[in-house]
Motif scaffolding. Sequence first.
Motif, PDB file in Angstrom:
ATOM      1  N   TRP A  55      -1.931  -5.228   5.668  1.00  0.00           N
ATOM      2  CA  TRP A  55      -1.356  -5.142   4.328  1.00  0.00           C
ATOM      3  C   TRP A  55      -2.011  -3.996   3.589  1.00  0.00           C
ATOM      4  O   TRP A  55      -3.233  -3.950   3.437  1.00  0.00           O
TER       5      TRP A  55
ATOM      6  N   SER B 282      -3.457  -1.935   0.616  1.00  0.00           N
ATOM      7  CA  SER B 282      -4.145  -2.431  -0.576  1.00  0.00           C
ATOM      8  C   SER B 282      -3.339  -2.237  -1.851  1.00  0.00           C
ATOM      9  O   SER B 282      -3.564  -2.926  -2.833  1.00  0.00           O
TER      10      SER B 282
ATOM     11  N   GLU C 212      -0.100  -2.759  -2.075  1.00  0.00           N
ATOM     12  CA  GLU C 212       1.089  -3.605  -2.051  1.00  0.00           C
ATOM     13  C   GLU C 212       1.004  -4.647  -3.150  1.00  0.00           C
ATOM     14  O   GLU C 212      -0.035  -5.267  -3.347  1.00  0.00           O
TER      15      GLU C 212
ATOM     16  N   SER D 167       0.127  -8.905  -2.484  1.00  0.00           N
ATOM     17  CA  SER D 167      -0.458  -8.979  -1.141  1.00  0.00           C
ATOM     18  C   SER D 167      -1.061 -10.352  -0.875  1.00  0.00           C
ATOM     19  O   SER D 167      -1.025 -10.832   0.250  1.00  0.00           O
TER      20      SER D 167
ATOM     21  N   LYS E  92       1.608 -12.533   0.430  1.00  0.00           N
ATOM     22  CA  LYS E  92       1.929 -12.188   1.819  1.00  0.00           C
ATOM     23  C   LYS E  92       0.867 -12.710   2.772  1.00  0.00           C
ATOM     24  O   LYS E  92       1.177 -13.168   3.868  1.00  0.00           O
TER      25      LYS E  92
ATOM     26  N   GLU F 233      -9.022  -9.693  -3.826  1.00  0.00           N
ATOM     27  CA  GLU F 233      -8.557  -8.343  -3.530  1.00  0.00           C
ATOM     28  C   GLU F 233      -9.729  -7.375  -3.526  1.00  0.00           C
ATOM     29  O   GLU F 233     -10.559  -7.376  -4.420  1.00  0.00           O
TER      30      GLU F 233
END
Length: 79
Positions: free
Chosen positions: A33, A35, A37, A40, A43, A60
Amino acid sequence: MKILAGPIRHQLRLEASKFGHCAVYENELRRVWLSNEKKSEDKIEQFATEHGFRLTYCSEGFCAIFEELRAESKLVTIP
């Protein structure tokens, strides 16, 4: 995605009695993924569910922590 799921499952089964979870750090997460996005974490949580894990923590820029779903958690009841 399966490439990431394999090592998580392996680590959970190897060290489950010791830790009971598997931490995947940002450098590994970025391989799957990006960073930047949006959503995230959503997801990552979807990935966890699809592969029999539960996302217990996600920060994150730092890591995501997974646990293996118990068999009774995987059961679906039909009303």
